[in-house]
Scaffold this active site. Sequence first.
Site, PDB file in Angstrom:
ATOM      1  N   GLY A  10      31.682   6.171 -34.563  1.00  0.00           N
ATOM      2  CA  GLY A  10      31.189   6.299 -33.190  1.00  0.00           C
ATOM      3  C   GLY A  10      32.129   7.177 -32.391  1.00  0.00           C
ATOM      4  O   GLY A  10      32.989   7.876 -32.959  1.00  0.00           O
ATOM      5  N   ALA A  12      34.729   6.530 -30.587  1.00  0.00           N
ATOM      6  CA  ALA A  12      36.163   6.268 -30.710  1.00  0.00           C
ATOM      7  C   ALA A  12      36.710   6.884 -31.999  1.00  0.00           C
ATOM      8  O   ALA A  12      37.691   7.644 -31.981  1.00  0.00           O
ATOM      9  CB  ALA A  12      36.426   4.762 -30.670  1.00  0.00           C
ATOM     10  N   THR A  40      27.272   4.132 -30.559  1.00  0.00           N
ATOM     11  CA  THR A  40      27.414   5.256 -29.615  1.00  0.00           C
ATOM     12  C   THR A  40      26.110   6.034 -29.549  1.00  0.00           C
ATOM     13  O   THR A  40      25.628   6.401 -28.478  1.00  0.00           O
ATOM     14  CB  THR A  40      28.548   6.205 -30.077  1.00  0.00           C
ATOM     15  OG1 THR A  40      29.773   5.486 -30.113  1.00  0.00           O
ATOM     16  CG2 THR A  40      28.676   7.403 -29.148  1.00  0.00           C
ATOM     17  N   ALA A  43      23.584   4.676 -27.233  1.00  0.00           N
ATOM     18  CA  ALA A  43      23.938   4.451 -25.821  1.00  0.00           C
ATOM     19  C   ALA A  43      23.110   5.371 -24.946  1.00  0.00           C
ATOM     20  O   ALA A  43      23.046   6.574 -25.173  1.00  0.00           O
ATOM     21  CB  ALA A  43      25.424   4.694 -25.598  1.00  0.00           C
ATOM     22  N   GLU A 112      24.750   2.382 -12.016  1.00  0.00           N
ATOM     23  CA  GLU A 112      24.214   1.237 -12.776  1.00  0.00           C
ATOM     24  C   GLU A 112      24.707  -0.046 -12.120  1.00  0.00           C
ATOM     25  O   GLU A 112      25.432   0.006 -11.124  1.00  0.00           O
ATOM     26  CB  GLU A 112      24.653   1.329 -14.244  1.00  0.00           C
ATOM     27  CG  GLU A 112      24.005   2.485 -14.989  1.00  0.00           C
ATOM     28  CD  GLU A 112      24.432   2.557 -16.442  1.00  0.00           C
ATOM     29  OE1 GLU A 112      24.379   1.539 -17.128  1.00  0.00           O
ATOM     30  OE2 GLU A 112      24.823   3.644 -16.878  1.00  0.00           O
ATOM     31  N   HIS A 233      22.465  -7.449 -22.510  1.00  0.00           N
ATOM     32  CA  HIS A 233      21.879  -6.470 -21.594  1.00  0.00           C
ATOM     33  C   HIS A 233      20.605  -7.081 -21.035  1.00  0.00           C
ATOM     34  O   HIS A 233      19.778  -7.585 -21.796  1.00  0.00           O
ATOM     35  CB  HIS A 233      21.582  -5.163 -22.340  1.00  0.00           C
ATOM     36  CG  HIS A 233      21.344  -4.008 -21.422  1.00  0.00           C
ATOM     37  ND1 HIS A 233      20.223  -3.913 -20.642  1.00  0.00           N
ATOM     38  CD2 HIS A 233      22.093  -2.911 -21.142  1.00  0.00           C
ATOM     39  CE1 HIS A 233      20.293  -2.794 -19.928  1.00  0.00           C
ATOM     40  NE2 HIS A 233      21.428  -2.180 -20.207  1.00  0.00           N
ATOM     41  N   ARG A 292      25.902  -7.202 -14.903  1.00  0.00           N
ATOM     42  CA  ARG A 292      25.058  -7.559 -16.036  1.00  0.00           C
ATOM     43  C   ARG A 292      25.049  -9.051 -16.353  1.00  0.00           C
ATOM     44  O   ARG A 292      24.029  -9.616 -16.733  1.00  0.00           O
ATOM     45  CB  ARG A 292      25.595  -6.798 -17.249  1.00  0.00           C
ATOM     46  CG  ARG A 292      24.550  -6.161 -18.056  1.00  0.00           C
ATOM     47  CD  ARG A 292      25.169  -5.198 -19.001  1.00  0.00           C
ATOM     48  NE  ARG A 292      24.887  -3.845 -18.611  1.00  0.00           N
ATOM     49  CZ  ARG A 292      25.274  -2.788 -19.293  1.00  0.00           C
ATOM     50  NH1 ARG A 292      25.969  -2.942 -20.395  1.00  0.00           N
ATOM     51  NH2 ARG A 292      24.977  -1.584 -18.884  1.00  0.00           N
ATOM     52  N   HIS A 353      24.281  -7.153 -26.539  1.00  0.00           N
ATOM     53  CA  HIS A 353      24.502  -5.722 -26.327  1.00  0.00           C
ATOM     54  C   HIS A 353      25.927  -5.271 -26.630  1.00  0.00           C
ATOM     55  O   HIS A 353      26.135  -4.222 -27.234  1.00  0.00           O
ATOM     56  CB  HIS A 353      24.158  -5.412 -24.873  1.00  0.00           C
ATOM     57  CG  HIS A 353      24.278  -3.979 -24.487  1.00  0.00           C
ATOM     58  ND1 HIS A 353      23.512  -2.983 -25.054  1.00  0.00           N
ATOM     59  CD2 HIS A 353      25.074  -3.351 -23.582  1.00  0.00           C
ATOM     60  CE1 HIS A 353      23.817  -1.817 -24.497  1.00  0.00           C
ATOM     61  NE2 HIS A 353      24.781  -2.016 -23.624  1.00  0.00           N
ATOM     62  N   ARG A 394      32.015  -6.616 -18.882  1.00  0.00           N
ATOM     63  CA  ARG A 394      32.218  -5.158 -18.787  1.00  0.00           C
ATOM     64  C   ARG A 394      31.313  -4.538 -17.735  1.00  0.00           C
ATOM     65  O   ARG A 394      30.102  -4.826 -17.691  1.00  0.00           O
ATOM     66  CB  ARG A 394      31.922  -4.521 -20.150  1.00  0.00           C
ATOM     67  CG  ARG A 394      32.020  -3.020 -20.164  1.00  0.00           C
ATOM     68  CD  ARG A 394      31.773  -2.513 -21.559  1.00  0.00           C
ATOM     69  NE  ARG A 394      30.415  -2.762 -21.999  1.00  0.00           N
ATOM     70  CZ  ARG A 394      29.388  -1.943 -21.797  1.00  0.00           C
ATOM     71  NH1 ARG A 394      29.564  -0.806 -21.153  1.00  0.00           N
ATOM     72  NH2 ARG A 394      28.198  -2.244 -22.259  1.00  0.00           N
TER      73      ARG A 394
HETATM   74  C1  SIN Z   1      22.699   1.161 -20.304  1.00  0.00           C
HETATM   75  O1  SIN Z   1      22.399   2.337 -20.361  1.00  0.00           O
HETATM   76  O2  SIN Z   1      22.151   0.358 -19.572  1.00  0.00           O
HETATM   77  C2  SIN Z   1      23.820   0.683 -21.188  1.00  0.00           C
HETATM   78  C3  SIN Z   1      25.080   1.318 -20.816  1.00  0.00           C
HETATM   79  C4  SIN Z   1      26.229   0.431 -21.131  1.00  0.00           C
HETATM   80  O3  SIN Z   1      26.097  -0.514 -21.899  1.00  0.00           O
HETATM   81  O4  SIN Z   1      27.298   0.665 -20.581  1.00  0.00           O
END
Ligand code: SIN
Length: 526
Positions: A10, A12, A40, A43, A112, A233, A292, A353, A394
Site C-alpha cells: 500500500g 506506506a 490504499t 481509499a 469530511e 465507516h 465517524r 473500515h 481516527r
Molecule cells: C472515506 O472516503 O470516507 C474514507 C476515508 C478515510 O477512511 O479516511
Amino acid sequence: MSRIVIIGSGIAGLFASLRLADENNEILVVTKQRPKDSSTNWAQGGIAGILDRTDGEAMEAHIADTLASGDGLCDEEIVRMVVTEAGDRIRDLLSIGVKFEEDDDGFHLVKEGGHSARRILHAKDATGAEIERALTEAVAEHPNIEVRPHTLGVDLIQRVHGDPSQGVKGIWCLDLDSGRMDAIPADAIMIATGGTGRLWERTTNPPVASGDGLAMAVRAGAIARDMAFVQFHPTALMLQGDRPFLITEALRGEGGVLLDHKGLEKYRAGDKEPEVYSFTLDSSPQGSLATRDVVARACDRVMKRSGFDHVWLITDHLDEKLLKNHFPTIESRLNIAGLSLGRDPLPVAPAAHYMVGGLSVDIDARVLMDDGTIIPGLYGIGEVACTGMHGANRLASNSLLEAVVFANRAADHMIVNPINLIEEVPEWRAEGLPHLEEHAPLVRDLETLRKTMTDDVGIVRRFSRLERARRMLTLLSKEVDIIWRRSLPTRDLIELRNLVLVATLITEDALSRKENAGLHYNTDLI
Ligand code: SIN
C-alpha cells in the site's frame, strides 16, 4: 547498502521502498496478491494536510480536529509532527507523479466528518487508486526494488530464537503459486500489511486485510496497543447479495444527509432541508458530519431500533451534475444497481473500515516490545502500526497522511542507522508434515470467527458478549493450533491463524477497558 524486506504494497510500503531504494538499498517488497490489491487502492476520500507550513491557524485547526476526534487519547506530540510534515510529504507524492484534483484556486479541497475546514486533497473519489498508480509505476521503474506478488509473509525469523531483543534477520514466506516456503534473509524488515477488516461480516476492506503483519510481529515479541479501537465507516452501500461498497464521507462533506426510515418519510412530506430530519442530530450538533465513531453508533442505534439493516443517505437536494463529476466511481457503482447520485436515497450501513490500534511503534516507526524497548531491525508503518496519532478514533483522511509521514520517518531512520548483518536463515520446519487434506473446517471456523466478532465485538459492546467472544476465540485458537502443528501451511490456514490472534487482541483490550472513549463503547460502562 542494506537488504530490506518490506511486507505490503500500500501507500506506506511503496513510499518507503522508493525512499530506501533511492539511497542505494536493495529492496524486496513482498505482497499477498498484486500491489494494487491493497486497502490504499480502495481509499476514496483523500489525504488531509496543510501545504503551507507558515499558515499557523490552519495547522492548529487540523491539530485541534485530530485531537478532538481522538477523544482525548491522541499523542499530541505525534499529531503535531504529522500535521507539520504533511506539506512536505504531499509534495513528495506530487513529485512521484500523484495527480490531485485542482481548480482555479489551486488544489480542490474537500471536507469530511470531524473536519472544521476543507483541507483534504483528493483525486475525485478514487484518491487511493491514484496514489497507488503513481507509486506502483515509480516502483516498477526502480532498479533497486523487486516486487514479489502472490507471496504471503508467514513468520519473522529472530536473530536469537525466543529473544526479540536481539532483533529479526529474515522472514518465512509462502509462495502462493508454487506452495513453496521460502526463508528470506534481511538486514531489516518493514511491516506495512494494513488492517484486519476481514474479521467482520461487513467491511469496506479488500479481502487481503487479515492482520498478517500484526500477528507475525506479535508472535515475534512485539506489543499491540489500543486494539479495542476499531473504526466502522458509517456509510457502506448495502445492496442485496453484494459486498459492502464504501460511499466516501466526502459525499456528506458536499451535503449528503443520513436519514432513518421515519426521517425519510418526514423529509418527503415536509418542506425543510433534509438535515433537519436526520437522526444524527440526536447524537451531535454536527449531525451527518460528526466524527465517524458518533455517526456509526447513531446508525447502529436506529437500525437496531427499527429492525432495518440500513439507513438512507440522501443527495437529491444537491447539484446532480456536480456530484456525478466529483464522485464518478460511486456513480458507476450505483448505476449497476439502477441508482444514481442526486436522485435516489442510498441504502447504507456501518462496516468495519480501519484498525486504529496496532503495533506499538516509536516516533521513527520502530516496533516496540512490552517493556517499551525496540525490536532491532523491525519497523511498522501504515494501518498496521499504532503511533498515537489517532487516539480513540481516527479523523477522516488522516490515515494516508500518517502512513506517508511514518514511511518517510522509518526510511530516514534506516538510512541514518543502517544495519548490515545478513546472516544465514533456517529453513521452515516442514519436514514430514503432510498437506492439509480438508479445508472445510477452516472455512467453518472463519465463518464462526466473523460471526463472533460481528455479534459480540462490534460497534456497541457489553462485558457479557465480550466474554462470550473470549470463550469462542479460545476454542478457535486451540482448533487452529492443532491444524497448524499437523500440516503444511496454506493461505487459508495462515490467514485464519492470524485473524484469530488479532481478534483475541481486540477482545482482550476491549475487556480490559474501564472507560469508554471514541470507538470503544461498552454499554456496561455508561
Ligand atoms: C472515506 O472516503 O470516507 C474514507 C476515508 C478515510 O477512511 O479516511
